[in-house]
Design a protein around this motif. Structure first.
Motif, PDB file in Angstrom:
ATOM      1  N   PHE A  24       7.433   4.004  -7.668  1.00 58.35           N
ATOM      2  CA  PHE A  24       7.218   3.903  -6.513  1.00 58.35           C
ATOM      3  C   PHE A  24       8.153   4.221  -5.283  1.00 58.35           C
ATOM      4  O   PHE A  24       8.396   5.377  -4.608  1.00 58.35           O
ATOM      5  CB  PHE A  24       6.155   3.341  -5.770  1.00 58.35           C
ATOM      6  CG  PHE A  24       5.363   2.715  -4.317  1.00 58.35           C
ATOM      7  CD1 PHE A  24       5.185   3.951  -4.404  1.00 58.35           C
ATOM      8  CD2 PHE A  24       6.006   2.007  -3.720  1.00 58.35           C
ATOM      9  CE1 PHE A  24       4.732   4.328  -2.291  1.00 58.35           C
ATOM     10  CE2 PHE A  24       6.073   2.469  -2.370  1.00 58.35           C
ATOM     11  CZ  PHE A  24       5.130   3.385  -1.759  1.00 58.35           C
ATOM     12  N   HIS A  28       9.152   7.249  -3.243  1.00 58.31           N
ATOM     13  CA  HIS A  28       8.630   7.188  -1.564  1.00 58.31           C
ATOM     14  C   HIS A  28       9.993   7.846  -1.132  1.00 58.31           C
ATOM     15  O   HIS A  28      10.514   8.271   0.109  1.00 58.31           O
ATOM     16  CB  HIS A  28       8.427   5.670  -1.207  1.00 58.31           C
ATOM     17  CG  HIS A  28       8.170   4.935  -0.059  1.00 58.31           C
ATOM     18  ND1 HIS A  28       7.690   6.572   0.999  1.00 58.31           N
ATOM     19  CD2 HIS A  28       8.553   4.052   0.834  1.00 58.31           C
ATOM     20  CE1 HIS A  28       7.445   5.207   2.076  1.00 58.31           C
ATOM     21  NE2 HIS A  28       7.754   3.932   1.786  1.00 58.31           N
ATOM     22  N   ASN A  32      10.472  10.177   1.586  1.00 58.99           N
ATOM     23  CA  ASN A  32      10.933   9.338   2.969  1.00 58.99           C
ATOM     24  C   ASN A  32      11.934  10.843   2.975  1.00 58.99           C
ATOM     25  O   ASN A  32      12.826  11.246   4.571  1.00 58.99           O
ATOM     26  CB  ASN A  32      11.447   8.259   3.228  1.00 58.99           C
ATOM     27  CG  ASN A  32      10.487   7.298   3.160  1.00 58.99           C
ATOM     28  OD1 ASN A  32       9.252   7.686   3.470  1.00 58.99           O
ATOM     29  ND2 ASN A  32      11.139   5.992   2.938  1.00 58.99           N
ATOM     30  N   HIS A  49      -2.118  12.244   3.020  1.00 62.10           N
ATOM     31  CA  HIS A  49      -3.432  11.839   3.244  1.00 62.10           C
ATOM     32  C   HIS A  49      -4.679  12.659   2.823  1.00 62.10           C
ATOM     33  O   HIS A  49      -5.773  12.450   3.549  1.00 62.10           O
ATOM     34  CB  HIS A  49      -3.276  11.493   4.553  1.00 62.10           C
ATOM     35  CG  HIS A  49      -2.284   9.975   5.328  1.00 62.10           C
ATOM     36  ND1 HIS A  49      -2.769   9.030   4.790  1.00 62.10           N
ATOM     37  CD2 HIS A  49      -1.123  10.133   5.850  1.00 62.10           C
ATOM     38  CE1 HIS A  49      -1.552   8.134   4.738  1.00 62.10           C
ATOM     39  NE2 HIS A  49      -0.477   8.701   5.262  1.00 62.10           N
ATOM     40  N   ARG A  59      -3.819   2.792  -3.605  1.00 65.26           N
ATOM     41  CA  ARG A  59      -3.028   1.567  -3.188  1.00 65.26           C
ATOM     42  C   ARG A  59      -3.758  -0.193  -4.118  1.00 65.26           C
ATOM     43  O   ARG A  59      -3.256  -0.710  -3.516  1.00 65.26           O
ATOM     44  CB  ARG A  59      -3.783   1.360  -1.329  1.00 65.26           C
ATOM     45  CG  ARG A  59      -3.397   2.288  -1.087  1.00 65.26           C
ATOM     46  CD  ARG A  59      -3.740   2.280   0.841  1.00 65.26           C
ATOM     47  NE  ARG A  59      -3.276   3.450   2.052  1.00 65.26           N
ATOM     48  CZ  ARG A  59      -3.846   3.420   2.157  1.00 65.26           C
ATOM     49  NH1 ARG A  59      -4.438   3.815   2.526  1.00 65.26           N
ATOM     50  NH2 ARG A  59      -2.636   4.361   3.359  1.00 65.26           N
ATOM     51  N   HIS A 117       6.075  -4.399   6.880  1.00 62.68           N
ATOM     52  CA  HIS A 117       6.659  -2.951   6.891  1.00 62.68           C
ATOM     53  C   HIS A 117       4.984  -1.887   6.900  1.00 62.68           C
ATOM     54  O   HIS A 117       4.387  -1.149   7.245  1.00 62.68           O
ATOM     55  CB  HIS A 117       6.940  -2.256   5.163  1.00 62.68           C
ATOM     56  CG  HIS A 117       7.693  -0.780   5.060  1.00 62.68           C
ATOM     57  ND1 HIS A 117       8.112   0.419   6.344  1.00 62.68           N
ATOM     58  CD2 HIS A 117       6.964   0.114   4.236  1.00 62.68           C
ATOM     59  CE1 HIS A 117       8.462   1.479   5.827  1.00 62.68           C
ATOM     60  NE2 HIS A 117       7.848   1.288   4.914  1.00 62.68           N
ATOM     61  N   TYR A 206      17.719   5.310   1.197  1.00 68.08           N
ATOM     62  CA  TYR A 206      16.183   4.402   2.187  1.00 68.08           C
ATOM     63  C   TYR A 206      17.522   3.990   3.337  1.00 68.08           C
ATOM     64  O   TYR A 206      17.138   4.200   4.491  1.00 68.08           O
ATOM     65  CB  TYR A 206      16.432   3.001   1.253  1.00 68.08           C
ATOM     66  CG  TYR A 206      14.612   3.256   0.264  1.00 68.08           C
ATOM     67  CD1 TYR A 206      13.679   3.784   1.385  1.00 68.08           C
ATOM     68  CD2 TYR A 206      15.135   3.274  -0.395  1.00 68.08           C
ATOM     69  CE1 TYR A 206      12.375   4.118   0.940  1.00 68.08           C
ATOM     70  CE2 TYR A 206      13.864   3.235  -1.360  1.00 68.08           C
ATOM     71  CZ  TYR A 206      12.833   3.476  -0.214  1.00 68.08           C
ATOM     72  OH  TYR A 206      11.204   3.525  -1.437  1.00 68.08           O
TER      73      TYR A 206
HETATM   74  C1  HEM Z   1      14.023   3.092   5.580  1.00 70.47           C
HETATM   75  C2  HEM Z   1      12.767   2.922   4.680  1.00 70.47           C
HETATM   76  C3  HEM Z   1      11.888   3.119   4.472  1.00 70.47           C
HETATM   77  C4  HEM Z   1      11.214   4.200   5.396  1.00 70.47           C
HETATM   78  C5  HEM Z   1      11.381   4.806   6.694  1.00 70.47           C
HETATM   79  C6  HEM Z   1       9.659   3.752   5.156  1.00 70.47           C
HETATM   80  C7  HEM Z   1       9.037   4.406   5.776  1.00 70.47           C
HETATM   81  C8  HEM Z   1       7.662   4.998   5.072  1.00 70.47           C
HETATM   82  C9  HEM Z   1       6.565   5.507   6.620  1.00 70.47           C
HETATM   83  C10 HEM Z   1       6.949   6.573   7.542  1.00 70.47           C
HETATM   84  C11 HEM Z   1       4.841   5.202   6.332  1.00 70.47           C
HETATM   85  C12 HEM Z   1       3.904   5.491   6.493  1.00 70.47           C
HETATM   86  C13 HEM Z   1       3.654   6.772   5.413  1.00 70.47           C
HETATM   87  C14 HEM Z   1       1.819   6.708   6.468  1.00 70.47           C
HETATM   88  O1  HEM Z   1       1.304   6.559   6.250  1.00 70.47           O
HETATM   89  O2  HEM Z   1       2.006   8.407   6.722  1.00 70.47           O
HETATM   90  C15 HEM Z   1       5.504   4.286   4.706  1.00 70.47           C
HETATM   91  C16 HEM Z   1       4.633   3.620   4.208  1.00 70.47           C
HETATM   92  C17 HEM Z   1       4.540   2.820   3.397  1.00 70.47           C
HETATM   93  N1  HEM Z   1       5.778   1.971   2.369  1.00 70.47           N
HETATM   94 FE1  HEM Z   1       7.432   2.795   3.106  1.00 70.47          FE
HETATM   95  N2  HEM Z   1       9.790   2.803   4.283  1.00 70.47           N
HETATM   96  C18 HEM Z   1      10.783   2.426   3.748  1.00 70.47           C
HETATM   97  C19 HEM Z   1      11.298   1.788   2.765  1.00 70.47           C
HETATM   98  C20 HEM Z   1      10.261   1.098   1.908  1.00 70.47           C
HETATM   99  C21 HEM Z   1      10.683   0.485   0.479  1.00 70.47           C
HETATM  100  C22 HEM Z   1      12.137  -0.085  -0.053  1.00 70.47           C
HETATM  101  C23 HEM Z   1       8.894  -0.228  -0.220  1.00 70.47           C
HETATM  102  C24 HEM Z   1       9.146  -0.643  -0.825  1.00 70.47           C
HETATM  103  C25 HEM Z   1       9.967  -1.527  -1.425  1.00 70.47           C
HETATM  104  C26 HEM Z   1       7.850   1.100   0.903  1.00 70.47           C
HETATM  105  C27 HEM Z   1       7.299   0.538   0.673  1.00 70.47           C
HETATM  106  C28 HEM Z   1       5.735   1.336   1.312  1.00 70.47           C
HETATM  107  C29 HEM Z   1       4.719   1.216   0.897  1.00 70.47           C
HETATM  108  C30 HEM Z   1       3.818  -0.016   0.076  1.00 70.47           C
HETATM  109  C31 HEM Z   1       3.342   2.044   2.476  1.00 70.47           C
HETATM  110  C32 HEM Z   1       2.535   2.083   2.082  1.00 70.47           C
HETATM  111  C33 HEM Z   1       1.920   3.361   1.639  1.00 70.47           C
HETATM  112  C34 HEM Z   1       0.434   3.391   1.799  1.00 70.47           C
HETATM  113  O3  HEM Z   1       0.093   3.921   2.756  1.00 70.47           O
HETATM  114  O4  HEM Z   1      -0.276   2.952   1.034  1.00 70.47           O
HETATM  115  N3  HEM Z   1       8.527   1.749   2.345  1.00 70.47           N
HETATM  116  N4  HEM Z   1       6.926   4.282   4.372  1.00 70.47           N
END
Ligand code: HEM
Length: 220
Positions: A24, A28, A32, A49, A59, A117, A206
């Motif tokens: 994942f 991700h 990103n 989405h 999820r 987050h 990241y």
């Molecule tokens: C600079 C670092 C990161 C950025 C900029 C980022 C950005 C984002 C964004 C924008 C979303 C929302 C996406 C959407 O709904 O359209 C998201 C969801 C998520 N991110 Fe990150 N992320 C980062 C790092 C991480 C890391 C390190 C993890 C895990 C350890 C993580 C886990 C998740 C999870 C679980 C979701 C929810 C996914 C869902 O909608 O079910 N993220 N992230």
């Protein structure tokens, strides 16, 4: 069921759920990275989405994996501690590194980060969030992320969390091979290096996003 009751079975479950999370974080990070392409991250989020049942199935699977990984992680750490207290400390510090010794703490810090987050970019409940639409009428993920990371403290929290992720994965990836029995004294140094390189790539991939935004290189 032996998988749940034996300590090897629980380790295997931890290794598999851990690898699911590694997959994942790789996907991700690649997703990103579309933030560096004009309009890229808004298009990516819209596609992601487009199929809500698939999003919710994903999820549920990930939520279960995270829960199993955390519960067994805490349990195994406590059991190891109890066992170590009974034997000679020196024997157990043979190949200990900062990353291997701090797995429980880096894991708990990552849990705190994931909760923050989700509240931040998924539930969008924090006050810094700018929730607008772009010229094509899509949700403006680019504006939301650049708006947030222009606050130094938020960028700092994310970069610090990525260092914690690096520590957890630099040991976790090699642990997976060890638990699955796909490692021996000859391959151990190679697998260890692969784990470290993968963790560095994830850290740079990241952390570059908040870093480029807070330094003004990537502007909203
Ligand atoms: C600079 C670092 C990161 C950025 C900029 C980022 C950005 C984002 C964004 C924008 C979303 C929302 C996406 C959407 O709904 O359209 C998201 C969801 C998520 N991110 Fe990150 N992320 C980062 C790092 C991480 C890391 C390190 C993890 C895990 C350890 C993580 C886990 C998740 C999870 C679980 C979701 C929810 C996914 C869902 O909608 O079910 N993220 N992230």
């Amino acid at each position: 069921m032996q998988l749940l009751t034996s300590s090897v079975g629980r380790k295997v479950l931890m290794a598999i759920t851990g690898q699911l999370m590694v997959l994942f974080v790789i996907v991700h990070m690649l997703g990103n990275s579309s933030i560096f392409i004009p309009g890229g991250i808004n298009a990516y989020a819209e596609h992601l989405h487009a199929l809500p049942p698939l999003v919710w199935a994903f999820r549920l699977v990930m939520g279960a994996a995270v829960a199993i990984h955390i519960l067994f992680g805490i349990q195994l750490s406590l059991e190891n501690r109890a066992a170590n207290a009974e034997s000679y400390a020196v024997k157990n510090l043979k190949r200990a590194t900062l990353a291997s010794q701090s797995m429980l703490y880096t894991g708990l810090l990552l849990l705190a980060f994931i909760i923050y987050h989700l509240l931040h970019f998924t539930i969008r409940a924090t006050p810094d969030i700018i929730a607008g639409v772009d010229a094509q009428g899509r949700f403006d993920v680019f504006g939301m992320v650049t708006g947030s990371f222009s606050h130094g403290i938020i960028a700092f929290v994310y970069i610090a969390a990525m260092v914690v992720l690096f520590l957890h994965l630099s040991h976790g990836i090699q642990s997976f091979f060890q638990t699955m029995g796909w490692n021996n004294n000859k391959t151990l140094p190679v697998i260890g290096k692969i784990g470290t390189v993968a963790a560095v790539v994830l850290l740079l991939g990241y952390a570059s996003i908040p870093l480029f935004i807070v330094s003004g290189i990537l502007k909203g």
